[in-house]
Design a protein around this motif. Structure first.
Motif, PDB file in Angstrom:
ATOM      1  N   LYS A  75       8.013   2.817  -6.413  1.00 55.38           N
ATOM      2  CA  LYS A  75       7.172   1.677  -7.142  1.00 55.38           C
ATOM      3  C   LYS A  75       6.067   2.577  -8.015  1.00 55.38           C
ATOM      4  N   MET A  76       5.271   3.302  -7.477  1.00 47.25           N
ATOM      5  CA  MET A  76       4.298   3.947  -8.099  1.00 47.25           C
ATOM      6  C   MET A  76       4.303   5.420  -8.317  1.00 47.25           C
TER       7      MET A  76
ATOM      8  N   ILE B 236       0.909  -1.134   0.093  1.00 49.70           N
ATOM      9  CA  ILE B 236       0.187   0.053   0.006  1.00 49.70           C
ATOM     10  C   ILE B 236       0.733   1.346  -0.055  1.00 49.70           C
ATOM     11  N   SER B 237       0.567   1.995  -1.080  1.00 50.58           N
ATOM     12  CA  SER B 237       1.352   3.729  -0.863  1.00 50.58           C
ATOM     13  C   SER B 237       0.251   4.642  -0.777  1.00 50.58           C
ATOM     14  N   ILE B 238       0.753   5.692  -0.178  1.00 58.78           N
ATOM     15  CA  ILE B 238      -0.120   6.756  -0.110  1.00 58.78           C
ATOM     16  C   ILE B 238       0.124   7.638  -1.117  1.00 58.78           C
ATOM     17  N   PHE B 239      -1.080   8.281  -1.651  1.00 52.87           N
ATOM     18  CA  PHE B 239      -1.049   9.154  -2.794  1.00 52.87           C
ATOM     19  C   PHE B 239      -0.414  10.523  -2.389  1.00 52.87           C
TER      20      PHE B 239
ATOM     21  N   PHE C 113      11.118   2.680 -10.801  1.00 48.22           N
ATOM     22  CA  PHE C 113       9.836   2.626 -10.634  1.00 48.22           C
ATOM     23  C   PHE C 113       9.275   1.451 -11.439  1.00 48.22           C
ATOM     24  N   THR C 114       7.984   0.944 -11.055  1.00 47.41           N
ATOM     25  CA  THR C 114       7.347  -0.369 -11.822  1.00 47.41           C
ATOM     26  C   THR C 114       6.151   0.063 -12.292  1.00 47.41           C
ATOM     27  N   HIS C 115       5.410   0.730 -11.897  1.00 45.60           N
ATOM     28  CA  HIS C 115       3.749   1.280 -12.263  1.00 45.60           C
ATOM     29  C   HIS C 115       3.790   2.799 -12.322  1.00 45.60           C
TER      30      HIS C 115
ATOM     31  N   ILE D 262      -5.959 -11.239  -7.631  1.00 46.97           N
ATOM     32  CA  ILE D 262      -5.744 -10.031  -8.010  1.00 46.97           C
ATOM     33  C   ILE D 262      -4.608  -9.223  -6.721  1.00 46.97           C
ATOM     34  N   ASN D 263      -3.428  -9.489  -6.958  1.00 44.60           N
ATOM     35  CA  ASN D 263      -2.576  -8.786  -6.011  1.00 44.60           C
ATOM     36  C   ASN D 263      -1.528  -7.813  -6.791  1.00 44.60           C
ATOM     37  N   VAL D 264      -1.896  -6.627  -6.580  1.00 39.14           N
ATOM     38  CA  VAL D 264      -1.152  -5.765  -7.597  1.00 39.14           C
ATOM     39  C   VAL D 264      -0.895  -4.439  -6.569  1.00 39.14           C
ATOM     40  N   PRO D 265      -0.034  -3.510  -6.805  1.00 43.61           N
ATOM     41  CA  PRO D 265       0.089  -2.450  -6.076  1.00 43.61           C
ATOM     42  C   PRO D 265      -1.124  -1.507  -5.766  1.00 43.61           C
ATOM     43  N   ILE D 266      -1.112  -1.103  -4.627  1.00 42.13           N
ATOM     44  CA  ILE D 266      -2.285  -0.419  -4.213  1.00 42.13           C
ATOM     45  C   ILE D 266      -2.031   1.269  -3.607  1.00 42.13           C
ATOM     46  N   SER D 267      -2.788   2.098  -4.383  1.00 45.82           N
ATOM     47  CA  SER D 267      -2.541   3.746  -3.697  1.00 45.82           C
ATOM     48  C   SER D 267      -3.729   3.988  -3.028  1.00 45.82           C
TER      49      SER D 267
END
Length: 322
Positions: free
Chosen positions: A107-108, A46-49, A133-135, A274-279
Motif C-alpha cells: 500500500k505505502m 497501520i503500516s510500520i515504516f 501500491f496506492t500511496h 480523516i481515515n487514510v493509511p497510517i505509517s
C-alpha cells in the motif's frame, strides 16, 4: 502522457516474483510477541515504516511486521533505503512477494520522487503501480534563496500538478510530508497554495503530527484545520523538548511520552472524518534501527517489543478517543 514503457509485463512480473520467493529464506525468529493484536478488520490501517527494519531482509521484515500486528509496511524506496531506486524493478517485486506471503498487502512507500522527467523516478512509480501500491511519500522541497517564497510556491504548484497527472495515469496518490525545519511545508500554511494548483485527487499531504506540533506549538489544531482537505496519509510519532549538550532540542520518544496530545488529535481526525493509511515511525533510540542501521547495538527482540508497545498504544488510544 507517455505510455508506461518502464514497467514489466504480467508474465515477466510473475516469473520475477516466483524467482524472488524461491530465493528468500524462511524466518524462524523466537519471539514471545502475541498474535492477539492481529487487526485485519480494524478501522485504521497501520503500516510500520521500513526504515526501522532495514536490519532485516525482506522475508524477515514481512514476518516481523505481521507477527507484531501491523497491517502493512511503508517501504523505503529511496537512496539508502530498504530498496534502492535504481534496483526497483528487481527488488520491489521481491519485497512484495515476501509481504504477501505473510498477508500484508502493498500500500505505502516512501520515496524521493518529485521530478516527472527523471527516468529513475518514473520507473519507481511505474513499478509501484504494477504492484498495486496506492500511496507514496514524495521527496522534500526547499525554498531557494534567489527566489521569493511566492515565486517558489508557484513553481512547486506547477510541478505538483505535473506529478498529479502522472499519478492519475498510474492510479497512485503522492503525499508531501510536512517536516520541521527549513523545508517547504514545515509551517503547514504554505502547503495549500502549492496544492491548490492541483485537483487534490492524486496528490496531497502526508500529515505528520510530530512535526506539526514541533513547528506549530499550541496552534497545531489551526494548522490541521487548514490542511485537512489535502490529507492523503498520516505519520505517527512523538517528541518532547530536552536539553542536549546544553541546548534545548526536540528529542524523539515513544508514543504517549511526549508533547503530542494523541487523544485530542484522534478525536479531531474522527470529527473531520480523516481515515487514510497510517505509517508508524519509531525514531527514538533503538540501537540504530531508528536511523535505518543494518547492524544494531541492541537485540532484535528489544526493537520488536518497542514496536509492539507503540502499536498497542496507537490502537488503544484511537479506540478510546471518543
Amino acid at each position: 502522457m507517455k505510455e508506461k514503457n518502464n514497467t514489466c509485463t504480467r508474465r515477466q512480473f510473475t516469473k520475477r516474483t516466483a524467482t524472488a520467493l524461491g530465493g528468500i529464506p524462511l524466518l524462524n525468529f523466537d519471539s514471545a510477541l502475541s498474535r492477539s493484536n492481529k487487526t485485519r478488520n480494524d478501522e485504521i490501517n497501520i503500516s510500520i515504516f521500513s526504515k526501522q527494519l532495514q536490519f532485516l531482509n525482506y522475508n524477515e521484515m514481512a514476518a516481523a511486521a505481521a507477527e507484531i500486528g501491523f497491517n502493512g509496511i511503508d517501504l523505503t524506496v529511496r537512496p539508502k533505503g530498504h530498496i534502492l531506486p535504481e534496483r526497483v524493478t528487481d527488488d520491489l517485486p521481491a519485497a512484495v512477494v515476501a509481504m504477501q506471503k505473510y498477508g500484508l498487502a502493498p500500500k505505502m512507500m516512501t520515496t524521493n520522487v518529485w521530478n516527472t522527467n527523471d527516468i529513475v523516478q518514473q520507473t519507481v512509480l511505474n513499478t509501484a503501480s504494477e504492484l498495486h501500491f496506492t500511496h507514496y511519500r514524495t521527496g522534500w522541497l526547499k525554498y531557494p534563496e534567489n527566489k521569493s517564497i511566492t515565486e517558489s510556491q508557484q513553481l512547486y504548484g506547477q510541478q505538483a500538478n505535473e506529478l498529479e497527472i502522472l499519478n492519475k495515469n498510474l492510479d497512485l496518490i503522492g503525499c508531501y510530508q510536512n517536516h520541521a525545519g527549513n523545508h517547504v511545508g514545515a509551517p503547514i500554511w504554505d502547503l495549500p497554495p502549492i496544492l491548490d494548483a492541483t485537483k487534490n485527487e492524486n496528490i496531497g499531504c502526508q500529515y505528520d503530527i510530530r512535526h506539526a506540533v514541533l513547528e506549530g506549538g499550541n496552534s497545531w489544531e489551526l494548522g490541521l484545520r487548514r490542511i485537512k482537505p489535502y490529507i492523503k496519509s498520516l505519520v505517527i510519532k512523538d517528541f518532547k523538548w530536552g536539553l542536549v549538550d546544553g541546548k534545548w532540542k526536540p528529542v524523539n520518544v515513544p508514543l504517549g511520552e511526549g508533547m503530542v496530545d494523541f487523544k485530542r488529535y484522534f478525536r479531531l481526525l474522527k470529527k473531520y472524518k480523516i481515515n487514510v493509511p497510517i505509517s508508524l515511525h519509531l525514531e527514538y533510540d533503538l540501537g540504530g534501527a531508528e536511523h535505518g542501521a543494518t547492524n544494531l547495538s541492541i537485540s532484535k527482540k528489544e526493537v520488536f517489543a518497542h514496536m509492539k508497545k507503540d502499536l498497542v498504544y496507537l490502537r488503544e488510544t484511537w479506540q478510546n478517543a471518543i
